[in-house]
Design a protein around this motif. Structure first.
Motif, short mmCIF file in Angstrom:
data_model
loop_
_atom_site.label_atom_id
_atom_site.label_comp_id
_atom_site.label_asym_id
_atom_site.label_seq_id
_atom_site.Cartn_x
_atom_site.Cartn_y
_atom_site.Cartn_z
N SER A 152 37.24 36.40 36.89
CA SER A 152 37.78 36.33 38.26
C SER A 152 38.70 35.12 38.43
N VAL A 153 38.28 34.01 37.88
CA VAL A 153 39.09 32.78 37.98
C VAL A 153 40.44 32.99 37.29
N ALA A 154 40.42 33.59 36.10
CA ALA A 154 41.68 33.82 35.36
C ALA A 154 42.57 34.80 36.13
N GLN A 155 41.98 35.87 36.66
CA GLN A 155 42.78 36.85 37.41
C GLN A 155 43.41 36.20 38.64
N LEU A 156 42.63 35.40 39.34
CA LEU A 156 43.17 34.79 40.57
C LEU A 156 44.27 33.79 40.25
N ARG A 157 44.09 33.04 39.16
CA ARG A 157 45.14 32.05 38.81
C ARG A 157 46.50 32.72 38.65
N VAL A 158 46.51 33.88 38.00
CA VAL A 158 47.81 34.57 37.80
C VAL A 158 48.34 35.08 39.15
N ALA A 159 47.46 35.68 39.96
CA ALA A 159 47.91 36.21 41.26
C ALA A 159 48.47 35.09 42.14
N LEU A 160 47.88 33.92 42.07
CA LEU A 160 48.32 32.82 42.95
C LEU A 160 49.67 32.23 42.54
N GLU A 161 50.15 32.61 41.36
CA GLU A 161 51.50 32.18 40.98
C GLU A 161 52.53 32.76 41.96
N ALA A 162 52.15 33.84 42.65
CA ALA A 162 53.07 34.48 43.60
C ALA A 162 52.91 33.93 45.02
N VAL A 163 52.01 32.98 45.20
CA VAL A 163 51.67 32.53 46.56
C VAL A 163 52.08 31.07 46.74
N SER A 164 52.54 30.73 47.93
CA SER A 164 52.78 29.31 48.22
C SER A 164 51.85 28.87 49.34
N ALA A 165 51.80 27.57 49.55
CA ALA A 165 50.80 27.01 50.46
C ALA A 165 50.96 27.50 51.91
N GLU A 203 42.90 24.07 43.65
CA GLU A 203 43.72 23.51 42.55
C GLU A 203 45.17 23.98 42.65
N ALA A 204 45.35 25.26 43.00
CA ALA A 204 46.71 25.82 43.00
C ALA A 204 47.49 25.45 44.25
N LEU A 205 46.82 25.40 45.39
CA LEU A 205 47.56 25.32 46.66
C LEU A 205 47.07 24.21 47.58
N GLY A 206 46.03 23.51 47.16
CA GLY A 206 45.55 22.38 47.95
C GLY A 206 44.28 22.69 48.73
N ALA A 207 43.58 21.60 49.07
CA ALA A 207 42.27 21.72 49.72
C ALA A 207 42.36 22.36 51.10
N ASP A 208 43.44 22.10 51.81
CA ASP A 208 43.56 22.66 53.17
C ASP A 208 43.67 24.18 53.11
#
Ligand code: PEP
Length: 262
Positions: A152-165, A203-208
């Motif tokens: 799940s962690v690996a799948q989400l990391r790739v998906a979040l490459e398309a997302v910004s904060a 990690e990808a987009l910040g604590a907020d």
């Protein structure tokens, strides 16, 4: 200060209910919640009908001012063109879809959607102002091989490459072994993975962003087990399949606040 996350109870109808059945279902669900004096806004309710129902559901919800969100079960990576059978995010946006489910295990398995395709679909949704509900989850074999969180962690990391904060998105942890099987994860298992996913968001987009993003559990959720999941600090709602097709059962899941502590 901790951010309050409005719980989201989302019903994935999959390939069930035609547009006429959809009208009856949405009306009955609305009346059932009204009769039970359910407080609108305490929980966000969303339904995910098949594409052919969406216009009808939109019209009904609009006309009767029903406080439900709705979304699609898939989206094309393309905006328009020669892609037979595909549905553009531009069209879903015109239908006022708030959400789209992306990366459901059934699409990953039966339609060979890779993590990269999932990321492209997330990008397409966000481009058209639609909130992606990003589904991740492991098979039983993967759980035994690499532990409860790795896939799940690996799948989400790739998906979040398309997302910004600045983007709004939802994550759904759906262990494949629990989908439609009646073999539900324990609340502790759900919490462990949902917490790990929130950490990935941080990690990808910040604590907020991590603090305000809703992480759902999905997999054989019923009225009898929803409260136990909702007591977990990192579970912010549920993506419900089979039980979302039965009005009384889905209404009871939505009303989980009435049976927390039972
Ligand atoms: C799903 O398909 O997203 C799902 C969670 O299904 P079920 O609730 O039937 O296990």
């Amino acid at each position: 200060m901790a951010v309050a996350r409005t719980p989201l109870i989302a019903g994935n109808w999959k390939m069930n209910l035609d547009h006429l059945q959809a009208v009856a279902f949405v009306q009955k669900l609305h009346w059932t919640l009204k009769d039970a004096a359910h407080e609108d806004g305490s929980v966000e309710v969303a339904v995910f009908p098949p594409f052919t129902d969406i216009r009808t559901v939109q019209t009904l919800i609009d006309a009767d001012k029903i406080p439900f969100a709705f979304g699609a079960q898939d989206i094309s990576t393309h905006d328009s063109g020669a892609y037979t059978g595909e549905v553009s995010g531009a069209f879903l946006s015109k239908l006022s879809c708030r959400y789209v489910i992306i990366g459901h295990s059934e699409r990953r398995e039966y339609h060979h959607e890779t993590d990269e395709i999932v990321a492209a679909k997330v990008r397409a949704a966000l481009k058209h102002g639609i909130v992606p509900v990003i589904c991740v989850g492991e098979t039983l074999e993967q759980r035994e091989e690499s532990g409860p969180t790795a896939v799940s962690v690996a799948q989400l990391r790739v998906a979040l490459e398309a997302v910004s904060a600045d983007d709004d998105f939802v994550v759904a942890y759906e262990p494949v072994w629990a989908i439609g099987t009646g073999q539900v994860a324990s609340p502790e298992q759900a919490q462990e993975v949902c917490a790990a996913l929130r950490e990935v968001i941080s990690e990808a987009l910040g604590a907020d962003v991590a603090a305000k993003t809703r992480v759902l559990y999905g997999g054989s959720v019923k009225s009898g087990n929803i409260a136990s999941f909702m007591r977990e600090p990192d579970v912010d709602g549920a993506l419900v399949g089979g039980a979302s097709l039965v009005v009384d059962e889905f209404a009871s899941i939505i009303r989980f606040q009435k049976h927390v502590g039972v």
